[in-house]
Design an enzyme around this catalytic site. Structure first.
Site, PDB file in Angstrom:
ATOM      1  N   GLN A 145     -21.001  15.985 -42.431  1.00 58.15           N
ATOM      2  CA  GLN A 145     -20.367  17.131 -41.762  1.00 58.15           C
ATOM      3  C   GLN A 145     -21.294  18.363 -41.802  1.00 58.15           C
ATOM      4  OE1 GLN A 145     -17.975  15.258 -44.147  1.00 58.15           O
ATOM      5  NE2 GLN A 145     -17.954  14.012 -42.328  1.00 58.15           N
ATOM      6  N   GLY A 166     -28.194  16.438 -36.874  1.00 56.95           N
ATOM      7  CA  GLY A 166     -29.355  15.541 -36.954  1.00 56.95           C
ATOM      8  C   GLY A 166     -29.729  15.255 -38.405  1.00 56.95           C
ATOM      9  N   LYS A 167     -28.708  15.325 -39.290  1.00 57.83           N
ATOM     10  CA  LYS A 167     -28.952  15.077 -40.727  1.00 57.83           C
ATOM     11  C   LYS A 167     -29.497  13.676 -40.969  1.00 57.83           C
ATOM     12  CE  LYS A 167     -24.615  15.926 -41.485  1.00 57.83           C
ATOM     13  NZ  LYS A 167     -24.219  16.411 -40.158  1.00 57.83           N
ATOM     14  N   GLY A 168     -28.891  12.692 -40.273  1.00 58.67           N
ATOM     15  CA  GLY A 168     -29.286  11.293 -40.486  1.00 58.67           C
ATOM     16  C   GLY A 168     -30.764  11.090 -40.229  1.00 58.67           C
ATOM     17  N   THR A 217     -12.807  19.815 -42.239  1.00 59.24           N
ATOM     18  CA  THR A 217     -12.578  18.524 -42.875  1.00 59.24           C
ATOM     19  C   THR A 217     -11.980  18.798 -44.258  1.00 59.24           C
ATOM     20  OG1 THR A 217     -13.526  16.335 -43.285  1.00 59.24           O
ATOM     21  CG2 THR A 217     -14.903  18.247 -43.900  1.00 59.24           C
ATOM     22  N   GLY A 226     -21.580  20.116 -38.059  1.00 59.22           N
ATOM     23  CA  GLY A 226     -21.875  18.681 -38.118  1.00 59.22           C
ATOM     24  C   GLY A 226     -22.756  18.253 -36.957  1.00 59.22           C
ATOM     25  N   ASP A 227     -23.253  17.011 -37.036  1.00 64.22           N
ATOM     26  CA  ASP A 227     -24.077  16.416 -35.985  1.00 64.22           C
ATOM     27  C   ASP A 227     -25.357  17.207 -35.707  1.00 64.22           C
ATOM     28  OD1 ASP A 227     -22.064  14.489 -35.659  1.00 64.22           O
ATOM     29  OD2 ASP A 227     -21.004  15.741 -34.221  1.00 64.22           O
ATOM     30  N   GLY A 234     -21.010  10.298 -38.695  1.00 61.73           N
ATOM     31  CA  GLY A 234     -21.709   9.381 -37.803  1.00 61.73           C
ATOM     32  C   GLY A 234     -23.148   9.823 -37.744  1.00 61.73           C
ATOM     33  N   HIS A 235     -24.040   9.036 -38.323  1.00 60.43           N
ATOM     34  CA  HIS A 235     -25.441   9.419 -38.402  1.00 60.43           C
ATOM     35  C   HIS A 235     -26.281   8.408 -37.627  1.00 60.43           C
ATOM     36  CE1 HIS A 235     -24.250  11.446 -42.472  1.00 60.43           C
ATOM     37  NE2 HIS A 235     -23.778  12.076 -41.432  1.00 60.43           N
ATOM     38  N   THR A 248     -20.611  10.239 -32.360  1.00 62.26           N
ATOM     39  CA  THR A 248     -20.954   8.866 -32.740  1.00 62.26           C
ATOM     40  C   THR A 248     -19.711   8.105 -33.179  1.00 62.26           C
ATOM     41  OG1 THR A 248     -22.866   9.947 -33.742  1.00 62.26           O
ATOM     42  CG2 THR A 248     -22.701   7.598 -34.086  1.00 62.26           C
ATOM     43  N   LYS A 286     -33.597  19.250 -32.482  1.00 67.65           N
ATOM     44  CA  LYS A 286     -33.252  19.206 -31.056  1.00 67.65           C
ATOM     45  C   LYS A 286     -33.841  20.377 -30.264  1.00 67.65           C
ATOM     46  CE  LYS A 286     -29.639  16.514 -30.085  1.00 67.65           C
ATOM     47  NZ  LYS A 286     -28.325  15.855 -30.004  1.00 67.65           N
ATOM     48  N   THR A 346     -16.199   8.951 -32.592  1.00 65.54           N
ATOM     49  CA  THR A 346     -15.050   8.860 -31.688  1.00 65.54           C
ATOM     50  C   THR A 346     -15.454   8.818 -30.219  1.00 65.54           C
ATOM     51  OG1 THR A 346     -14.906  11.272 -31.711  1.00 65.54           O
ATOM     52  CG2 THR A 346     -13.520  10.102 -33.283  1.00 65.54           C
TER      53      THR A 346
HETATM   54  P1  GDP Z   1     -25.803  13.884 -37.935  1.00 64.51           P
HETATM   55  O1  GDP Z   1     -24.337  13.609 -37.968  1.00 64.51           O
HETATM   56  O2  GDP Z   1     -26.132  15.253 -38.417  1.00 64.51           O
HETATM   57  O3  GDP Z   1     -26.620  12.825 -38.623  1.00 64.51           O
HETATM   58  O4  GDP Z   1     -26.211  13.872 -36.405  1.00 64.51           O
HETATM   59  P2  GDP Z   1     -25.807  12.751 -35.330  1.00 64.51           P
HETATM   60  O5  GDP Z   1     -26.631  11.542 -35.565  1.00 64.51           O
HETATM   61  O6  GDP Z   1     -24.331  12.592 -35.258  1.00 64.51           O
HETATM   62  O7  GDP Z   1     -26.188  13.511 -33.984  1.00 64.51           O
HETATM   63  C1  GDP Z   1     -27.486  13.909 -33.728  1.00 64.51           C
HETATM   64  C2  GDP Z   1     -27.957  13.204 -32.440  1.00 64.51           C
HETATM   65  O8  GDP Z   1     -29.130  13.821 -31.987  1.00 64.51           O
HETATM   66  C3  GDP Z   1     -28.301  11.740 -32.659  1.00 64.51           C
HETATM   67  O9  GDP Z   1     -28.009  11.026 -31.497  1.00 64.51           O
HETATM   68  C4  GDP Z   1     -29.815  11.779 -32.908  1.00 64.51           C
HETATM   69  O10 GDP Z   1     -30.462  10.577 -32.522  1.00 64.51           O
HETATM   70  C5  GDP Z   1     -30.228  12.904 -32.001  1.00 64.51           C
HETATM   71  N1  GDP Z   1     -31.357  13.699 -32.483  1.00 64.51           N
HETATM   72  C6  GDP Z   1     -31.728  14.008 -33.764  1.00 64.51           C
HETATM   73  N2  GDP Z   1     -32.803  14.833 -33.748  1.00 64.51           N
HETATM   74  C7  GDP Z   1     -33.104  15.061 -32.448  1.00 64.51           C
HETATM   75  C8  GDP Z   1     -34.093  15.862 -31.779  1.00 64.51           C
HETATM   76  O11 GDP Z   1     -34.892  16.552 -32.398  1.00 64.51           O
HETATM   77  N3  GDP Z   1     -34.068  15.849 -30.419  1.00 64.51           N
HETATM   78  C9  GDP Z   1     -33.169  15.126 -29.693  1.00 64.51           C
HETATM   79  N4  GDP Z   1     -33.227  15.173 -28.371  1.00 64.51           N
HETATM   80  N5  GDP Z   1     -32.231  14.371 -30.294  1.00 64.51           N
HETATM   81  C10 GDP Z   1     -32.197  14.353 -31.643  1.00 64.51           C
HETATM   82  P1  IMO Z   2     -21.346  14.192 -39.309  1.00 65.03           P
HETATM   83  O1  IMO Z   2     -21.644  13.769 -40.717  1.00 65.03           O
HETATM   84  C1  IMO Z   2     -18.927  16.554 -36.571  1.00 65.03           C
HETATM   85  C2  IMO Z   2     -14.702  17.097 -37.626  1.00 65.03           C
HETATM   86  C3  IMO Z   2     -13.675  16.420 -36.748  1.00 65.03           C
HETATM   87  C4  IMO Z   2     -12.543  17.425 -36.859  1.00 65.03           C
HETATM   88  C5  IMO Z   2     -12.628  17.875 -38.319  1.00 65.03           C
HETATM   89  C6  IMO Z   2     -11.680  17.143 -39.258  1.00 65.03           C
HETATM   90  O2  IMO Z   2     -21.617  13.152 -38.290  1.00 65.03           O
HETATM   91  O3  IMO Z   2     -21.983  15.504 -39.025  1.00 65.03           O
HETATM   92  P2  IMO Z   2     -11.688  14.708 -40.334  1.00 65.03           P
HETATM   93  O4  IMO Z   2     -11.624  13.350 -39.680  1.00 65.03           O
HETATM   94  O5  IMO Z   2     -12.884  14.910 -41.185  1.00 65.03           O
HETATM   95  O6  IMO Z   2     -10.420  15.068 -41.037  1.00 65.03           O
HETATM   96  O7  IMO Z   2     -11.795  15.740 -39.081  1.00 65.03           O
HETATM   97  O8  IMO Z   2     -13.956  17.626 -38.711  1.00 65.03           O
HETATM   98  N1  IMO Z   2     -15.740  16.198 -38.194  1.00 65.03           N
HETATM   99  C7  IMO Z   2     -17.007  16.159 -37.754  1.00 65.03           C
HETATM  100  N2  IMO Z   2     -17.608  16.808 -36.729  1.00 65.03           N
HETATM  101  N3  IMO Z   2     -19.637  15.739 -37.378  1.00 65.03           N
HETATM  102  C8  IMO Z   2     -19.050  15.109 -38.410  1.00 65.03           C
HETATM  103  O9  IMO Z   2     -19.757  14.387 -39.321  1.00 65.03           O
HETATM  104  C9  IMO Z   2     -17.664  15.273 -38.627  1.00 65.03           C
HETATM  105  N4  IMO Z   2     -16.780  14.797 -39.532  1.00 65.03           N
HETATM  106  C10 IMO Z   2     -15.619  15.381 -39.260  1.00 65.03           C
HETATM  107  O10 IMO Z   2     -14.138  16.287 -35.424  1.00 65.03           O
HETATM  108  O11 IMO Z   2     -12.802  18.539 -36.055  1.00 65.03           O
HETATM  109 MG    MG Z   3     -22.827  12.931 -36.704  1.00 64.08          MG
END
Ligand code: GDP
Ligand code: IMO
Ligand code: MG
Length: 431
Positions: free
Chosen positions: A225, A15-17, A240, A12-13, A40-41, A300, A332, A302
């Site tokens: 995720q 940079g899908k959003g 999850t 997860g996280d 959290g995107h 984003t 990133k 928690t």
């Molecule tokens: P998602 O859950 O996959 O949508 O990712 P998140 O938004 O939770 O976390 C990605 C974080 O990295 C966010 O704060 C974005 O603004 C940031 N981000 C995305 N792409 C890049 C990148 O190429 N470089 C940097 N430095 N940050 C990035």
């Molecule tokens: P995005 O879409 C990162 C993790 C939680 C925990 C496990 C189970 O932003 O990538 P849950 O509340 O789903 O039952 O928690 O999954 N988790 C994530 N980690 N990015 C996410 O979403 C997540 N959604 C859930 O931290 O380890």
């Molecule tokens: Mg996220």
């Protein structure tokens, strides 16, 4: 005509959003197909930051249809608050631009309470580190056939019967965990109130999407995720409660697998994880600290600090296989600027035996020691690069080696949080 699925290929996280927002310019419809407001995107557009949980990341562009599919679990109160907050940033959201599948199960306050109570009493080693948002309990009720679904909000008698069915299950559970008894009438009244705000968005999404596909509209499926949090293929039980991998895109909106033309895996140039569970390349040193600080690795949803580590090519090769990834978006990259040496995990040592994939048993996963390959870093900056030619030679070598190891080409690159700091190598909609 092509439909693209975007999925996270790590924990997860990734940079899908940002990538979904960028690609949504080329799509007509953006559809979420699993997960809930545990996601959290973050999008950054000309310096303005948008934080989304349940709303699809295409919502900030005008003229697109955003869809919440049946594979999602939906907290209706959270959604309405999120809509208000995004509207407050100047984005228009109406039943013309947002559609919610009628067969989407709801997350009720009882689910969040149960999620948090279970985490609180969990002994060391069994805590999952959930987001506490009721995701697991809501999916349990879905497969237990006792959910309240969006369509149930339209008829008072059905709604009351569904609530009673759910409480029959939850009342004794709550009692056992020492959670105070739920006020059934108050819950029904709350649901009747929120129904007025949710129902205008309710629609037979499966029908609308199949018709739009026939009419040649492009659908961008947005995963939440990452594949290593998938209920079947993730690091179980530290996962999850939904299928996260690309196959879920079809069932999560009501389309056939043939509707998927291209799978874009989103892959961070290193690895992060929030919550508990195995993480072979995790770093507990200066390098880990540097990745976390430069990458602003805080959740984003928690606000928790994300665990950081080197890129794990063995894991990504595995997730590219389980999701059938066509190409990846490598994000990133800029966070790696300035490292003298970079390490890439190419496999594991399990009790003296070499493995090229992560085994299924949790105790074996925990014992896997990464086998690393080293590569020289680069001193130049890649931050904000918008063309392949702007990348330092060693950054290109790193990307090329990653492609080889994961057996999948790079289709896109991201070099900062900003929407336009993106390099397109192959257009997933045209490939
Ligand atoms: P998602 O859950 O996959 O949508 O990712 P998140 O938004 O939770 O976390 C990605 C974080 O990295 C966010 O704060 C974005 O603004 C940031 N981000 C995305 N792409 C890049 C990148 O190429 N470089 C940097 N430095 N940050 C990035
Ligand atoms: P995005 O879409 C990162 C993790 C939680 C925990 C496990 C189970 O932003 O990538 P849950 O509340 O789903 O039952 O928690 O999954 N988790 C994530 N980690 N990015 C996410 O979403 C997540 N959604 C859930 O931290 O380890
Ligand atoms: Mg996220």
């Amino acid at each position: 005509m092509a439909n693209v699925v975007v999925v996270g290929a790590q924990w997860g996280d990734e940079g899908k959003g940002k990538i979904v927002d960028w690609l949504s310019e080329r799509a007509d419809i953006i559809a979420r197909f699993q997960g809930g407001h545990n996601a959290g995107h973050t999008l950054v557009i000309d310096g303005k930051v948008y934080k989304l949980n349940a709303l699809p990341s295409g919502v900030v562009r005008g003229g697109k249809l955003s869809v919440i599919g049946n594979g999602v679990v939906l907290d209706p109160w959270h959604l309405i608050k999120e809509i208000e907050s995004i509207r407050g940033q100047g984005v228009e959201i109406s039943p013309e631009s947002l559609m919610i599948a009628e067969n989407t199960p709801l997350i009720l306050p009882i689910h969040g309470e149960l999620d948090r109570a279970r985490e609180e009493i969990a002994s060391k080693g069994t805590k999952i580190g959930t987001t506490g948002r009721g995701i697991g309990p809501a999916y349990e009720d879905k497969v237990g056939r006792r959910s309240v679904r969006v369509a149930d909000l339209a008829d008072d008698a059905t709604l009351e019967a569904r609530v009673d069915r759910a409480l029959q299950h939850h009342d004794p559970l709550r009692k056992g965990l020492g959670i105070e008894a739920i006020d059934r009438d108050a819950l029904v009244a709350q649901l009747k109130e929120i129904a007025k705000e949710i129902l205008p968005y309710a629609a037979p999404v499966w029908k609308v999407l199949n018709e739009k596909r026939k009419a040649g509209k492009r659908i961008l499926f947005e995963g939440a995720q990452g594949a290593l949090l998938d209920i079947d293929f993730g690091t179980y039980p530290f996962v999850t409660s939904s299928n996260v991998i690309a196959g879920q895109a079809a069932t999560g909106v009501g389309m056939g697998p043939g509707a998927i033309d291209y799978v874009l895996g989103i892959v961070k140039a290193y690895t992060t994880r929030v919550g508990e569970g195995p993480f072979p390349t995790e770093l507990d040193d200066e390098d880990g600290l540097r990745l976390g600080t430069r990458g602003h690795e805080f959740g984003t949803v928690t606000g928790r600090k994300r665990r950081c580590g080197w890129f794990d090519a063995a894991l990504v090769r595995q997730t590219c296989a389980t999701s059938g990834v066509t190409g990846i978006s490598f994000t990133k990259l800029d966070v790696l600027d300035g490292f003298e040496t970079l390490k890439i995990c190419v496999g594991y040592d399990l009790d003296g035996k070499a493995l090229d994939y992560l085994p299924t048993a949790a105790d074996e996963q925990a014992r896997c020691k990464p086998i690393y390959e080293e590569m020289p870093g680069w001193s130049e900056t890649t931050e904000g690069a918008r063309s392949w030619n702007d990348l330092p030679a060693n950054a290109i070598k790193y990307i090329k080696r990653v492609e080889e190891l994961i057996e999948c080409p790079v289709a896109m690159l991201s070099t900062s949080p900003e929407r336009e700091d993106t390099i397109l190598v192959t257009d997933p909609f045209e490939d």
